[in-house]
Design an enzyme around this catalytic site. Sequence first.
Site, PDB file in Angstrom:
ATOM      1  N   GLU B  53       0.894  -1.186   0.053  1.00 50.77           N
ATOM      2  CA  GLU B  53      -0.182   0.017   0.012  1.00 50.77           C
ATOM      3  C   GLU B  53       0.764   1.227  -0.179  1.00 50.77           C
ATOM      4  O   GLU B  53       0.492   2.411  -0.251  1.00 50.77           O
ATOM      5  CB  GLU B  53      -0.952  -0.030   1.142  1.00 50.77           C
ATOM      6  CG  GLU B  53      -1.965  -1.047   1.008  1.00 50.77           C
ATOM      7  CD  GLU B  53      -1.506  -2.381   1.770  1.00 50.77           C
ATOM      8  OE1 GLU B  53      -0.418  -2.612   1.866  1.00 50.77           O
ATOM      9  OE2 GLU B  53      -2.685  -3.335   1.780  1.00 50.77           O
ATOM     10  N   GLN B 116      -8.357  -6.768  11.689  1.00 50.62           N
ATOM     11  CA  GLN B 116      -7.817  -5.631  10.770  1.00 50.62           C
ATOM     12  C   GLN B 116      -8.523  -4.335  10.981  1.00 50.62           C
ATOM     13  O   GLN B 116      -8.874  -3.597  10.021  1.00 50.62           O
ATOM     14  CB  GLN B 116      -8.030  -6.107   9.197  1.00 50.62           C
ATOM     15  CG  GLN B 116      -6.926  -7.140   8.891  1.00 50.62           C
ATOM     16  CD  GLN B 116      -6.976  -7.501   7.341  1.00 50.62           C
ATOM     17  OE1 GLN B 116      -7.850  -7.103   6.562  1.00 50.62           O
ATOM     18  NE2 GLN B 116      -5.876  -7.869   7.084  1.00 50.62           N
ATOM     19  N   LYS B 165     -17.488  -0.843   5.987  1.00 46.63           N
ATOM     20  CA  LYS B 165     -17.817  -1.913   5.220  1.00 46.63           C
ATOM     21  C   LYS B 165     -19.434  -1.838   5.129  1.00 46.63           C
ATOM     22  O   LYS B 165     -19.861  -1.834   4.095  1.00 46.63           O
ATOM     23  CB  LYS B 165     -17.478  -3.314   5.456  1.00 46.63           C
ATOM     24  CG  LYS B 165     -17.451  -4.100   4.579  1.00 46.63           C
ATOM     25  CD  LYS B 165     -16.975  -5.567   4.712  1.00 46.63           C
ATOM     26  CE  LYS B 165     -17.023  -6.386   3.453  1.00 46.63           C
ATOM     27  NZ  LYS B 165     -16.302  -7.756   3.971  1.00 46.63           N
TER      28      LYS B 165
END
Lengths: 167, 586
Positions: B53, B116, B165
């Site tokens: 990333e 995460q 999400k």
Amino acid sequence: MSDIERHTIAVLVDNEPGVLARVIGLFSGRGYNIESLTVSAVSKDEALSRITIVTTGTPMIIEQIKAQLDRLVPIHSVHDLTDEGAHIEREVALVKVVANGPERRESLRIADIFGATVADTTIESFVFSLTGKPEKLDAFIELMRALGKTEIARSGIVGIARGAKAL
Amino acid sequence: MASEPMNGAQIVIKALVDQGVDVVFGYPGGAVLPIYDALFKQNKLRHILVRQEGGAVHAAEGYARSTGKVGVVLVTSGPGATNAVTGLTDALMDSVPIVCLTGQVPTHLIGNDAFQECDTTGITRPCTKHNYLVKDANRLAQTLHEAFYVARSGRPGPVVVDIPKDIQFADCPYAGPGNVKHKTYRPQVKGDTRKIGQAVEMIAKARRPVIYGGGGIINSGPKASKLFTQFVKMTGAPTTLTLMGLGALPASDERFLGMVGMHGTYEANLAMHECDVMLCVAARFDDRVTGRLDAFAPGAKKIHIDIDPTSINKNVAVDLGIVGDVANVLEEMIGIWKAEKKTVDKKAVAAWWKKIDGWRKRDSLKFNTDKKLIKPQQAIKRLYEMTLDREIFITTEVGQHQMWAAQHFRFEKPNHWMTSGGLGTMGYGLPAAIGVQLAHPKALVVDIAGEASIMMNIQEIATAVQYRLPVKLFIINNEYMGMVRQWQELLHGGRYSESYSAALPDFVKLAESFGAVGLRATRPDELDDVIRTMIETDNMVIADIAVDPKENCFPMIPSGAAHNEILLGPEDEAEKPVSEDGMVLV
């Protein structure tokens, strides 16, 4: 540096999560001093909060602090109350004094002289509430400490400019 | 208005497209799967899969700095976000407009140490211009448009939008970018006319003027560089540029003194030291430029133009600060200069130039060549000379090779030089070159690298190969972390603590193993052939240039020293030991 100044800065911000962290992070990250910091929602719809910061630094640092605050995205305006003319500063202290006998009576007498009110009482304690300039609170607290066991809670300073002009 | 209901992930795609985005650099993961699914179902946005990333952010930086557009990054929660932190900090320091979308665990799990999960807005608060956590699906579209506005307006910078999400799955309303007006963030772009008039007056009266331009000229857009060049020509003032400002004035302009600062030219630094009026245009008096502050341009009246009020009077107290977009301010300055028929004090300025030409004669960038060993400066100089007829973009890693590139590669145009200035991020150059190449598919893009720096993001070779990006890695290989070693020689008795490059890969075989082309030059007579083959190969190339391992980067203003205490070569070093105050500086 001899030219250290004390400034009281009022900051109007969006009342949203993280704004206070941005302000505090700015001060800690760049090594500026915070003598006092208060925050509360102030607009009718609770969309705006006002942060009052008392800080110290050289004129160049004070200028930086204001510019740094002003460029934070959720900040509406930054006002240096110290620079912008006459203003009023107030602070609230809640002072618990645990004492008996003459010390207890003396604490009540001093509270009367200072204009503090009794917010809570038991047989062996008082909680006094006092509003005023920080120096007045300092003096009151010092006297109370001599009289017994004390516990102190202070609000930090809020400030506002004198006169008809409103932010 | 949208006719069909859209979920958050579709809104992300729609908002990006409406913002004119064509490329997104990213890496998928659990918390961004809905957005990746939406990406899969469309063909307006191209996604470039990086290999880490951090590479995504640097690639977006390269894209942004070579185009002037906002670079876009898409990463997952937790490690996706934390890996992006270095790139975000880099973009903040160098004022690069980036919008970084991070996935987040669903809102009901935030704060529970979910898999995460990390406090992305907390972590990135000090390393972004601004950040957002979207907790209300109704605000998603507006927040995205606002993020682009904040990233590109005023002093540009990185903005993070953290999207849980569940928000990506939720049906949300969409509003186009036209409807967003920011309620608090409106940077001042027009300068104070009275102050601009004063600035013109000060420059006209100067006897020893210097113009010092920075990266803000590039960020403002090509118009600013044109106006800057025009103003330099009108006044005839000696002009220097910072590392970030290279290209704002064509290097071929006779008024250009070369780069200023720690590894700037003798003439640029001495001109800064002895000038009587300094016009700082969108630079920020960085410590690499000023040297010891109490000895910085001691006799100069200083004027500073910057779009960021915090840059003015931060490190150096100036006599006149003008807040505004540099293109606006320069345009007004040129207007006043013309209208009032200003001229400089021609006699005084001619005498000033005579003095500067004396300094120029020292030829502070000269280097000796060798029959057996390639000199690093020579390698870069030959690369420059052999690519003069091409459209070429240069990125760099960080260290000696970066400074040699800044000294010996000469830029005629803005936006063609991408380097990590403020943060000094090793590993920047390769991913940045990938971003540049995507934006300019036909151009020659070369990462002038060091063999130590390149190892920091070496995995991005795969990205370049996957998308057939003919990026060139030009590795100045001295088998040392050269700049670290140089400082160890200067400050630590030549004890090379951990600054050697052991166990290096065979870069030629490494290139081949990724499907790229590997080349090597070890002797001066091989250099030109390798460069020629490299630029003519329509594939990714790694050119491993073995250079003199002992060469150091000069001129150098040691830390804690003033501009006039500049060292021109190793022989000066022994005579002027670094002060104790200087030792603690970086």
